[in-house]
Motif scaffolding. Structure first.
Motif, PDB file in Angstrom:
ATOM      1  N   LEU A  45      17.665  33.288 111.202  1.00  0.00           N
ATOM      2  CA  LEU A  45      16.378  33.415 110.511  1.00  0.00           C
ATOM      3  C   LEU A  45      15.539  32.160 110.699  1.00  0.00           C
ATOM      4  CD1 LEU A  45      17.656  34.993 107.157  1.00  0.00           C
ATOM      5  CD2 LEU A  45      16.846  36.171 109.211  1.00  0.00           C
ATOM      6  N   PHE A  46      16.136  30.997 110.463  1.00  0.00           N
ATOM      7  CA  PHE A  46      15.421  29.738 110.659  1.00  0.00           C
ATOM      8  C   PHE A  46      15.069  29.535 112.135  1.00  0.00           C
ATOM      9  CE2 PHE A  46      17.277  28.418 106.510  1.00  0.00           C
ATOM     10  CZ  PHE A  46      16.097  28.003 105.904  1.00  0.00           C
ATOM     11  N   ALA A  47      15.991  29.926 113.022  1.00  0.00           N
ATOM     12  CA  ALA A  47      15.770  29.736 114.455  1.00  0.00           C
ATOM     13  C   ALA A  47      14.569  30.540 114.935  1.00  0.00           C
ATOM     14  CB  ALA A  47      17.022  30.146 115.227  1.00  0.00           C
ATOM     15  N   MET A  48      14.500  31.803 114.560  1.00  0.00           N
ATOM     16  CA  MET A  48      13.364  32.620 114.982  1.00  0.00           C
ATOM     17  C   MET A  48      12.093  32.182 114.277  1.00  0.00           C
ATOM     18  SD  MET A  48      14.587  34.266 117.358  1.00  0.00           S
ATOM     19  CE  MET A  48      12.985  34.998 117.721  1.00  0.00           C
ATOM     20  N   GLY A  49      12.227  31.656 113.073  1.00  0.00           N
ATOM     21  CA  GLY A  49      11.062  31.068 112.404  1.00  0.00           C
ATOM     22  C   GLY A  49      10.496  29.913 113.214  1.00  0.00           C
ATOM     23  N   ILE A  50      11.374  29.083 113.772  1.00  0.00           N
ATOM     24  CA  ILE A  50      10.940  27.965 114.608  1.00  0.00           C
ATOM     25  C   ILE A  50      10.309  28.465 115.902  1.00  0.00           C
ATOM     26  CG2 ILE A  50      11.795  26.033 116.030  1.00  0.00           C
ATOM     27  CD1 ILE A  50      13.818  25.507 113.749  1.00  0.00           C
ATOM     28  N   GLY A  51      10.903  29.515 116.492  1.00  0.00           N
ATOM     29  CA  GLY A  51      10.334  30.086 117.703  1.00  0.00           C
ATOM     30  C   GLY A  51       8.911  30.586 117.484  1.00  0.00           C
TER      31      GLY A  51
ATOM     32  N   ARG B  38       8.885  34.758 124.668  1.00  0.00           N
ATOM     33  CA  ARG B  38       8.630  33.327 124.476  1.00  0.00           C
ATOM     34  C   ARG B  38       9.223  32.830 123.155  1.00  0.00           C
ATOM     35  NH1 ARG B  38       8.463  28.399 126.411  1.00  0.00           N
ATOM     36  NH2 ARG B  38       7.021  27.041 125.282  1.00  0.00           N
ATOM     37  N   CYS B  39       9.055  33.596 122.084  1.00  0.00           N
ATOM     38  CA  CYS B  39       9.604  33.203 120.778  1.00  0.00           C
ATOM     39  C   CYS B  39      11.131  33.131 120.827  1.00  0.00           C
ATOM     40  CB  CYS B  39       9.157  34.182 119.694  1.00  0.00           C
ATOM     41  SG  CYS B  39       7.390  34.140 119.328  1.00  0.00           S
ATOM     42  N   ILE B  40      11.735  34.123 121.492  1.00  0.00           N
ATOM     43  CA  ILE B  40      13.198  34.135 121.608  1.00  0.00           C
ATOM     44  C   ILE B  40      13.678  32.979 122.477  1.00  0.00           C
ATOM     45  CG2 ILE B  40      15.165  35.429 122.529  1.00  0.00           C
ATOM     46  CD1 ILE B  40      13.736  37.990 121.656  1.00  0.00           C
ATOM     47  N   LYS B  41      12.926  32.689 123.547  1.00  0.00           N
ATOM     48  CA  LYS B  41      13.309  31.579 124.434  1.00  0.00           C
ATOM     49  C   LYS B  41      13.343  30.261 123.682  1.00  0.00           C
ATOM     50  CE  LYS B  41      12.123  29.356 128.815  1.00  0.00           C
ATOM     51  NZ  LYS B  41      11.164  29.319 129.968  1.00  0.00           N
ATOM     52  N   ILE B  42      12.398  30.075 122.768  1.00  0.00           N
ATOM     53  CA  ILE B  42      12.372  28.858 121.952  1.00  0.00           C
ATOM     54  C   ILE B  42      13.429  28.931 120.857  1.00  0.00           C
ATOM     55  CG2 ILE B  42      10.990  27.481 120.342  1.00  0.00           C
ATOM     56  CD1 ILE B  42       8.498  28.436 121.899  1.00  0.00           C
ATOM     57  N   GLY B  43      13.516  30.093 120.211  1.00  0.00           N
ATOM     58  CA  GLY B  43      14.396  30.216 119.048  1.00  0.00           C
ATOM     59  C   GLY B  43      15.866  30.352 119.378  1.00  0.00           C
ATOM     60  N   PHE B  44      16.183  30.897 120.559  1.00  0.00           N
ATOM     61  CA  PHE B  44      17.587  31.155 120.889  1.00  0.00           C
ATOM     62  C   PHE B  44      18.440  29.883 120.894  1.00  0.00           C
ATOM     63  CE2 PHE B  44      21.067  32.182 123.935  1.00  0.00           C
ATOM     64  CZ  PHE B  44      21.692  33.146 123.162  1.00  0.00           C
ATOM     65  N   PRO B  45      18.004  28.791 121.555  1.00  0.00           N
ATOM     66  CA  PRO B  45      18.808  27.562 121.479  1.00  0.00           C
ATOM     67  C   PRO B  45      18.950  27.032 120.051  1.00  0.00           C
ATOM     68  CG  PRO B  45      17.224  27.421 123.276  1.00  0.00           C
ATOM     69  CD  PRO B  45      16.862  28.625 122.469  1.00  0.00           C
ATOM     70  N   VAL B  46      17.884  27.210 119.244  1.00  0.00           N
ATOM     71  CA  VAL B  46      17.964  26.775 117.847  1.00  0.00           C
ATOM     72  C   VAL B  46      18.988  27.620 117.107  1.00  0.00           C
ATOM     73  CG1 VAL B  46      16.691  26.406 115.701  1.00  0.00           C
ATOM     74  CG2 VAL B  46      15.550  26.082 117.889  1.00  0.00           C
ATOM     75  N   SER B  47      18.989  28.927 117.398  1.00  0.00           N
ATOM     76  CA  SER B  47      19.968  29.808 116.772  1.00  0.00           C
ATOM     77  C   SER B  47      21.388  29.410 117.172  1.00  0.00           C
ATOM     78  CB  SER B  47      19.688  31.260 117.175  1.00  0.00           C
ATOM     79  OG  SER B  47      20.575  32.139 116.522  1.00  0.00           O
ATOM     80  N   LEU B  48      21.585  29.146 118.465  1.00  0.00           N
ATOM     81  CA  LEU B  48      22.894  28.696 118.927  1.00  0.00           C
ATOM     82  C   LEU B  48      23.293  27.388 118.252  1.00  0.00           C
ATOM     83  CD1 LEU B  48      22.802  29.431 122.767  1.00  0.00           C
ATOM     84  CD2 LEU B  48      23.981  30.730 120.988  1.00  0.00           C
ATOM     85  N   GLN B  49      22.309  26.489 118.130  1.00  0.00           N
ATOM     86  CA  GLN B  49      22.577  25.203 117.482  1.00  0.00           C
ATOM     87  C   GLN B  49      23.013  25.396 116.042  1.00  0.00           C
ATOM     88  OE1 GLN B  49      19.119  22.728 116.999  1.00  0.00           O
ATOM     89  NE2 GLN B  49      20.092  21.504 115.414  1.00  0.00           N
ATOM     90  N   ARG B  50      22.247  26.206 115.315  1.00  0.00           N
ATOM     91  CA  ARG B  50      22.550  26.398 113.901  1.00  0.00           C
ATOM     92  C   ARG B  50      23.846  27.182 113.715  1.00  0.00           C
ATOM     93  NH1 ARG B  50      18.652  25.507 109.905  1.00  0.00           N
ATOM     94  NH2 ARG B  50      16.738  24.556 110.682  1.00  0.00           N
ATOM     95  N   ILE B  51      24.093  28.146 114.586  1.00  0.00           N
ATOM     96  CA  ILE B  51      25.343  28.894 114.488  1.00  0.00           C
ATOM     97  C   ILE B  51      26.529  27.984 114.787  1.00  0.00           C
ATOM     98  CG2 ILE B  51      26.725  30.703 115.576  1.00  0.00           C
ATOM     99  CD1 ILE B  51      24.118  32.308 115.871  1.00  0.00           C
ATOM    100  N   ALA B  52      26.392  27.165 115.848  1.00  0.00           N
ATOM    101  CA  ALA B  52      27.477  26.246 116.210  1.00  0.00           C
ATOM    102  C   ALA B  52      27.747  25.242 115.095  1.00  0.00           C
ATOM    103  CB  ALA B  52      27.134  25.510 117.502  1.00  0.00           C
ATOM    104  N   THR B  53      26.679  24.691 114.517  1.00  0.00           N
ATOM    105  CA  THR B  53      26.872  23.712 113.447  1.00  0.00           C
ATOM    106  C   THR B  53      27.337  24.387 112.162  1.00  0.00           C
ATOM    107  OG1 THR B  53      24.494  23.842 112.928  1.00  0.00           O
ATOM    108  CG2 THR B  53      25.197  22.071 114.370  1.00  0.00           C
ATOM    109  N   SER B  54      26.820  25.593 111.897  1.00  0.00           N
ATOM    110  CA  SER B  54      27.238  26.291 110.680  1.00  0.00           C
ATOM    111  C   SER B  54      28.694  26.741 110.778  1.00  0.00           C
ATOM    112  CB  SER B  54      26.335  27.497 110.421  1.00  0.00           C
ATOM    113  OG  SER B  54      25.014  27.091 110.161  1.00  0.00           O
TER     114      SER B  54
END
Length: 464
Positions: free
Chosen positions: A68-74, A252-268
């Motif tokens: 949710l936060f990742a796609m918000g950032i995207g 474009r939104c997914i391209k930006i948000g996907f690494p953030v999602s991976l980051q947050r999932i990995a850290t979470s």
């Protein structure tokens, strides 16, 4: 010759712009923290076991918020750059994509979380006596996930346009609802005495389930209000637009948000593993750990509040194709965050016992929690800089660096060192928090190296 008066005037103007964008986000973060404080304090009155039940699934809630936060950032990065380039039609189309994302993710996460809620506490290694309450709490707070998604994603959409005040106001309403309902639902009916006056206060006596219901209702309120705010926004309102997929914008939104999602999932996921390791230290240590995490949140509020302004201004500078402005924004926000969080870190170091005593009266829990709060206080300035660096990179859509830095530091530093300290060496809670601080310090160093190198800016589309 350098015109120092002009430079000073420009810096002063930049500071005022950052402040005007940051203060509503800081207030919003403060409100969220106050409610978490109230939740922890109210549940803490039920005992260490109740605190542990609520704290057990905290890291999993971070995990499910990740996409949710990742796609918000995207969406934020795309809309901010579109507004900077004065392409307002494109920004409105992106807000339509935000609605689609909210609906799809909200429903999908609801199904997943409700399916795993009966088994989750046992998977996390929670003590048998807290598993049932932890399961009930998690299921109830995840039930209105569609509204939680609306709160997070639509809030990012509004911030991308520079509207920081509306999310703040919505969070004020949500937090007020949460606290009032906590007061009514957690405890039994009782007589309250104020000076000479006494009155009978209704109470549902639902305990931990009452705290969960209060949170769930608050999410429903905030999600509804955030959608209405987006619909009324003159710049980004989807009113009159067809709710349909725009492949180019969504990509474009997914391209930006996907690494953030991976980051947050990995850290979470790292936090989940981290939590399961801490549970091995026993209920008292885990209660101290959970409460100390909550207590610390107040002291990095300025960093996360300023992160939103850093992302918005960096994204708009990119849309304007103004590299000089991007550099100036980045340096100024970093300096402001480091100064402020040095002050908050000092306060935390001096008064850790006071912070712990807000949430519990158990002397063992207070002593253990105060000790780890002093450890983490030393790293607050670096943590503040880390938060801002992530915000800058997110705002311009350069999200891969943060992902790799988080992956390396969380799993390579925090998890491995915590496992060694707890499972192999038998160390206690202090060692665990030293491992946590080492993770943050490593992540800060990695992002700082990338920021100073300037490689990230060379990949952006600036016109010379």
């Amino acid at each position: 010759m350098l015109n120092t008066k002009k430079v000073f005037s420009y810096n002063k103007e930049m500071i005022l712009i950052i402040y005007s964008l940051a203060w509503p986000s800081i207030v919003e973060q403060l409100l969220q923290t106050v409610v978490q404080y109230a939740d922890s304090a109210m549940v803490g009155r039920l005992g260490a076991q109740a605190s542990a039940s609520v704290g057990l699934t905290t890291s999993v809630n971070w995990l499910i918020n990740s996409p949710l936060f990742a796609m918000g950032i995207g969406v934020l990065a795309y809309i901010a750059s579109s507004i900077g380039a004065k392409k307002y039609d494109r920004a409105r189309l992106a807000s339509v994509q935000a609605i689609i994302i909210t609906f799809v993710l909200g429903l999908a996460i609801t199904i997943i979380t409700l399916s795993v809620s009966p088994f989750l506490p046992k998977w996390l290694g929670g003590a048998p006596e807290i598993q049932r309450d932890a399961s009930i709490y998690f299921a109830i707070v995840c039930l209105p996930m569609l509204f939680r998604a609306s709160t997070i994603i639509f809030g990012s959409v509004l911030r991308a346009s520079g509207d920081m005040k509306t999310p703040m106001k919505v969070n004020l309403v949500m937090n007020t609802v949460n606290v009032v309902l906590n007061f009514l639902l957690i405890y039994d009916s009782r007589v309250i005495t104020l000076d000479r006056f006494s009155f009978h206060m209704y109470g549902a006596g639902l305990g931990i389930a009452g705290a969960a219901v209060a949170t769930a209702i608050a999410y429903c309120v905030s999600g509804s209000l955030m959608f209405m705010a987006l619909y009324r926004n003159k710049l980004l309102s989807p009113k009159g637009e067809k709710i349909r997929l725009d492949k180019a914008i969504m990509k474009r939104c997914i391209k930006i948000g996907f690494p953030v999602s991976l980051q947050r999932i990995a850290t979470s996921l790292g936090h989940v593993v981290f939590t399961s390791l801490v549970t091995k230290l026993g209920t008292i240590s885990f209660a101290a750990h959970s409460i100390a995490l909550t207590a610390e949140q107040a002291f990095y509020i300025p960093g996360y509040g300023m992160q939103s302004s850093a992302s918005t201004l960096a994204g708009q500078a990119l849309g304007e194709k103004n590299e000089k402005k991007l550099h100036q924004v980045s340096i100024t926000v970093l300096q402001m965050a480091i100064v402020i969080m040095t002050i908050t870190g000092t306060i935390l170091f001096i008064f850790p016992d006071t912070m712990m005593s807000i949430f519990t009266q158990d002397p063992e829990v207070i002593k253990a929690g105060a000790s780890v709060l002093r450890i983490v206080a030393v790293s607050e300035p670096m943590f503040g800089a880390l938060i801002i660096l992530e915000g800058i990179f997110n705002g311009v859509g350069d999200t891969k660096a943060s992902f790799f830095a988080s992956l390396l530091s969380m799993w390579g530093i925090r998890i491995i060192s915590t496992y060694i300290c707890v499972s192999l060496l038998g160390f206690g809670l202090n060692a665990v928090w030293i491992c946590m601080v080492a993770d943050n310090v490593m992540r800060f160093i990695l992002l700082l190296i990338r920021f100073i190198s300037g490689r990230w800016k060379r990949k952006l589309q600036f016109e010379k």
